[in-house]
Design a protein around this motif. Sequence first.
Motif, PDB file in Angstrom:
ATOM      1  N   ARG A  86       4.906   2.760  -4.787  1.00 47.24           N
ATOM      2  CA  ARG A  86       3.683   4.493  -4.104  1.00 47.24           C
ATOM      3  C   ARG A  86       4.680   6.008  -4.104  1.00 47.24           C
ATOM      4  NH1 ARG A  86      -0.893   4.568  -0.988  1.00 47.24           N
ATOM      5  NH2 ARG A  86      -1.649   7.091  -2.015  1.00 47.24           N
ATOM      6  N   ILE A 118      -0.319  -2.219  -9.696  1.00 44.28           N
ATOM      7  CA  ILE A 118      -0.738  -1.891  -8.023  1.00 44.28           C
ATOM      8  C   ILE A 118      -1.701  -0.630  -8.366  1.00 44.28           C
ATOM      9  CG2 ILE A 118       0.130  -1.086  -5.985  1.00 44.28           C
ATOM     10  CD1 ILE A 118       2.496  -2.874  -6.667  1.00 44.28           C
ATOM     11  N   ARG A 119      -1.316   0.788  -9.001  1.00 47.67           N
ATOM     12  CA  ARG A 119      -2.675   1.476  -8.977  1.00 47.67           C
ATOM     13  C   ARG A 119      -3.567   0.731  -9.943  1.00 47.67           C
ATOM     14  NH1 ARG A 119       0.752   7.331  -8.440  1.00 47.67           N
ATOM     15  NH2 ARG A 119       2.985   6.273  -7.529  1.00 47.67           N
ATOM     16  N   TYR A 167      -4.889  -2.611  -9.433  1.00 47.86           N
ATOM     17  CA  TYR A 167      -5.641  -3.195  -8.631  1.00 47.86           C
ATOM     18  C   TYR A 167      -6.470  -1.917  -7.983  1.00 47.86           C
ATOM     19  CZ  TYR A 167      -6.732  -6.348  -5.851  1.00 47.86           C
ATOM     20  OH  TYR A 167      -7.934  -7.870  -4.695  1.00 47.86           O
ATOM     21  N   TRP A 168      -5.126  -1.057  -6.415  1.00 50.86           N
ATOM     22  CA  TRP A 168      -5.413  -0.275  -5.591  1.00 50.86           C
ATOM     23  C   TRP A 168      -6.020   1.001  -6.340  1.00 50.86           C
ATOM     24  CZ3 TRP A 168      -2.339  -4.478  -4.261  1.00 50.86           C
ATOM     25  CH2 TRP A 168      -2.686  -5.503  -3.457  1.00 50.86           C
ATOM     26  N   THR A 169      -7.033   1.046  -6.461  1.00 57.01           N
ATOM     27  CA  THR A 169      -7.388   2.617  -7.152  1.00 57.01           C
ATOM     28  C   THR A 169      -7.178   3.912  -6.434  1.00 57.01           C
ATOM     29  OG1 THR A 169      -9.934   2.242  -6.918  1.00 57.01           O
ATOM     30  CG2 THR A 169      -8.728   1.888  -9.479  1.00 57.01           C
ATOM     31  N   ARG A 170      -7.629   3.751  -4.870  1.00 53.05           N
ATOM     32  CA  ARG A 170      -6.700   4.522  -4.157  1.00 53.05           C
ATOM     33  C   ARG A 170      -5.174   4.659  -3.916  1.00 53.05           C
ATOM     34  NH1 ARG A 170      -7.338  -0.099  -1.465  1.00 53.05           N
ATOM     35  NH2 ARG A 170      -5.031  -0.640   0.106  1.00 53.05           N
ATOM     36  N   GLN A 171      -4.698   4.208  -4.678  1.00 48.60           N
ATOM     37  CA  GLN A 171      -2.963   4.828  -5.064  1.00 48.60           C
ATOM     38  C   GLN A 171      -3.413   5.915  -6.238  1.00 48.60           C
ATOM     39  OE1 GLN A 171      -0.318   1.747  -5.499  1.00 48.60           O
ATOM     40  NE2 GLN A 171      -0.947   1.177  -2.730  1.00 48.60           N
ATOM     41  N   ASP A 191       1.177  -1.328  -0.066  1.00 46.85           N
ATOM     42  CA  ASP A 191       0.119  -0.025  -0.307  1.00 46.85           C
ATOM     43  C   ASP A 191       0.693   1.009   0.308  1.00 46.85           C
ATOM     44  OD1 ASP A 191      -2.794   0.927  -0.003  1.00 46.85           O
ATOM     45  OD2 ASP A 191      -2.584   1.789   2.034  1.00 46.85           O
ATOM     46  N   GLU A 192       1.877   1.547   0.449  1.00 50.02           N
ATOM     47  CA  GLU A 192       3.009   2.397   0.846  1.00 50.02           C
ATOM     48  C   GLU A 192       4.283   2.191   0.800  1.00 50.02           C
ATOM     49  OE1 GLU A 192       1.603   5.855   1.590  1.00 50.02           O
ATOM     50  OE2 GLU A 192      -0.262   5.442   2.403  1.00 50.02           O
TER      51      GLU A 192
END
Length: 217
Positions: free
Chosen positions: A20, A195-196, A198-202, A14-15
């Motif tokens: 990121r 990654i971004r 899949y995890w659209t919040r990134q 995540d981070e």
Amino acid sequence: MAQAWNRLIAPLIDENPVTRQILGVCSALAVTTSVNTALMMSVALTVVICLSSVLISLLRHHIPNVIRLIVQITIIASLVIVIDELMQAFAFELSRALSIFVGLIVTNCLVLGRAEAFAMHNPPGRSFMDALGNGLGYSLILLIVGGLRELLGQGSLLGYFIFLPVSEGGWFQPLGLMQLAPSAFFIIGFLIWGIRSYWTRQAEPAKFPLVRERAGS
């Protein structure tokens, strides 16, 4: 305990400092031609970032604000020199393969960034967990990139053939491009995209949103 665990786990995906925060990319491009060199670089950086964060956290109340960066760099540089000497003594071939990039840990934004942003403001225990998490997150990306480059560029992992190359009587033709730095750049780029996605919040908002022109304007 939950906060400490989060400081350890969050930097893995995540981070992640590479995908990121886009930190430590230079070494990721240069030392990932094989898993061995990626692993050695990962261990060296993780040890340095953990020890430096703990030491800086212990001294944070005694470091004058005007010279804090000088003190931080001095501590980091001292640790890097020790690690480099140990590598030359006990793993000379890998040390030679890493060339100057171990020494460049001193200027790695990830190490100095965690010291300045976190260790200077938190106790040693939390600083250690934060440093270890970021070191492991950095290591994860380096090992993925190094594994792909070695597998596709040489047909091996950790020096053992997985795909027997044509030169050894097998069927696999190594991809020379994978041993060049641009391949690492593209692999990291695809990792960031995946990654971004899949995890659209990134995903970062566009600084300049597209303006749709109205029909007839």
